[in-house]
Motif scaffolding. Structure first.
Motif, PDB file in Angstrom:
ATOM      1  N   ASP A  22      -5.109  13.399  18.922  1.00  0.00           N
ATOM      2  CA  ASP A  22      -6.470  13.292  18.290  1.00  0.00           C
ATOM      3  C   ASP A  22      -6.270  14.537  17.018  1.00  0.00           C
ATOM      4  N   THR A 128     -14.320   5.714   9.133  1.00  0.00           N
ATOM      5  CA  THR A 128     -15.514   6.168   9.581  1.00  0.00           C
ATOM      6  C   THR A 128     -16.251   5.333  10.416  1.00  0.00           C
ATOM      7  N   GLN A 130     -14.673   4.015  13.116  1.00  0.00           N
ATOM      8  CA  GLN A 130     -13.763   4.349  14.424  1.00  0.00           C
ATOM      9  C   GLN A 130     -14.477   5.826  14.817  1.00  0.00           C
ATOM     10  N   VAL A 131     -14.891   6.740  13.859  1.00  0.00           N
ATOM     11  CA  VAL A 131     -15.292   7.829  14.169  1.00  0.00           C
ATOM     12  C   VAL A 131     -16.854   7.707  14.893  1.00  0.00           C
ATOM     13  N   GLN A 132     -17.518   6.688  14.223  1.00  0.00           N
ATOM     14  CA  GLN A 132     -18.628   6.372  14.651  1.00  0.00           C
ATOM     15  C   GLN A 132     -18.702   5.768  16.091  1.00  0.00           C
ATOM     16  N   ARG A 133     -17.686   5.045  16.233  1.00  0.00           N
ATOM     17  CA  ARG A 133     -17.804   4.481  17.567  1.00  0.00           C
ATOM     18  C   ARG A 133     -17.255   5.418  18.446  1.00  0.00           C
ATOM     19  N   GLU A 134     -16.347   6.387  18.187  1.00  0.00           N
ATOM     20  CA  GLU A 134     -16.012   7.385  19.220  1.00  0.00           C
ATOM     21  C   GLU A 134     -17.208   8.320  19.431  1.00  0.00           C
ATOM     22  N   THR A 135     -18.078   8.672  18.468  1.00  0.00           N
ATOM     23  CA  THR A 135     -19.385   9.326  18.791  1.00  0.00           C
ATOM     24  C   THR A 135     -20.322   8.765  19.498  1.00  0.00           C
ATOM     25  N   ALA A 136     -20.240   7.402  19.236  1.00  0.00           N
ATOM     26  CA  ALA A 136     -21.312   6.830  20.046  1.00  0.00           C
ATOM     27  C   ALA A 136     -21.075   6.711  21.551  1.00  0.00           C
ATOM     28  N   ALA A 138     -19.111   8.999  23.281  1.00  0.00           N
ATOM     29  CA  ALA A 138     -19.078  10.378  23.778  1.00  0.00           C
ATOM     30  C   ALA A 138     -20.159  10.572  24.504  1.00  0.00           C
TER      31      ALA A 138
END
Length: 138
Positions: A22, A128, A130-136, A138
């Motif tokens: 990560d 961007t 990917q980060v949004q998917r990971e944030t959603a 979490a």
């Protein structure tokens, strides 16, 4: 190390991403500053897979503990022959946490910079998203 190498050689973007820590830091041969993070590194490597032709590793040098390697490669970018080296470090969990790429000659580095520059908008969008998917998630 072998999983990363094999994934790159077979253009397996999902497995390449799975080998990344990560907190991986990618140091590009054509950018001034390193790129920290899995999302941007994975997106950059997908871009590289799109621009490199005839990519192959020709030599592998691994230290005694197997956590540091130099993977020497050859490829073509926009008709220019590229010689390069991926310097890879694995963390204690066996994930790539440092990836530094060097290429030569200058004409090939310039061709790579231009080809990756053309990919950069897509690379930023992929990272961007990917980060949004990971944030959603979490």
């Amino acid at each position: 190390m072998h999983t990363f190498r094999q994934a790159v050689e077979t253009h397996d973007a999902a497995t390449i991403e799975a080998t990344l820590a990560d907190d991986v830091v990618f140091t590009s041969p054509v950018a001034f500053k390193p790129y920290p993070g899995k999302a941007i590194t994975a997106a950059i490597l997908r871009g590289v897979l799109r621009v490199f032709e005839d990519f192959r590793y020709v030599r592998e040098i691994i230290d005694a503990d197997g956590r540091d390697a130099a993977l020497v490669f050859e490829a073509t970018v926009d008709g220019k022959r590229v010689n390069g080296c991926d310097f890879v470090h694995l963390n204690e969990q066996g994930k790539v946490d440092e990836l530094t790429v060097m290429v030569r000659p200058l004409s090939a580095a310039t061709a790579l910079a231009e080809a990756m520059g053309a990919q950069f908008e897509q690379i930023q969008r992929e990272a961007t998203e990917q980060v949004q998917r990971e944030t959603a998630g979490a």
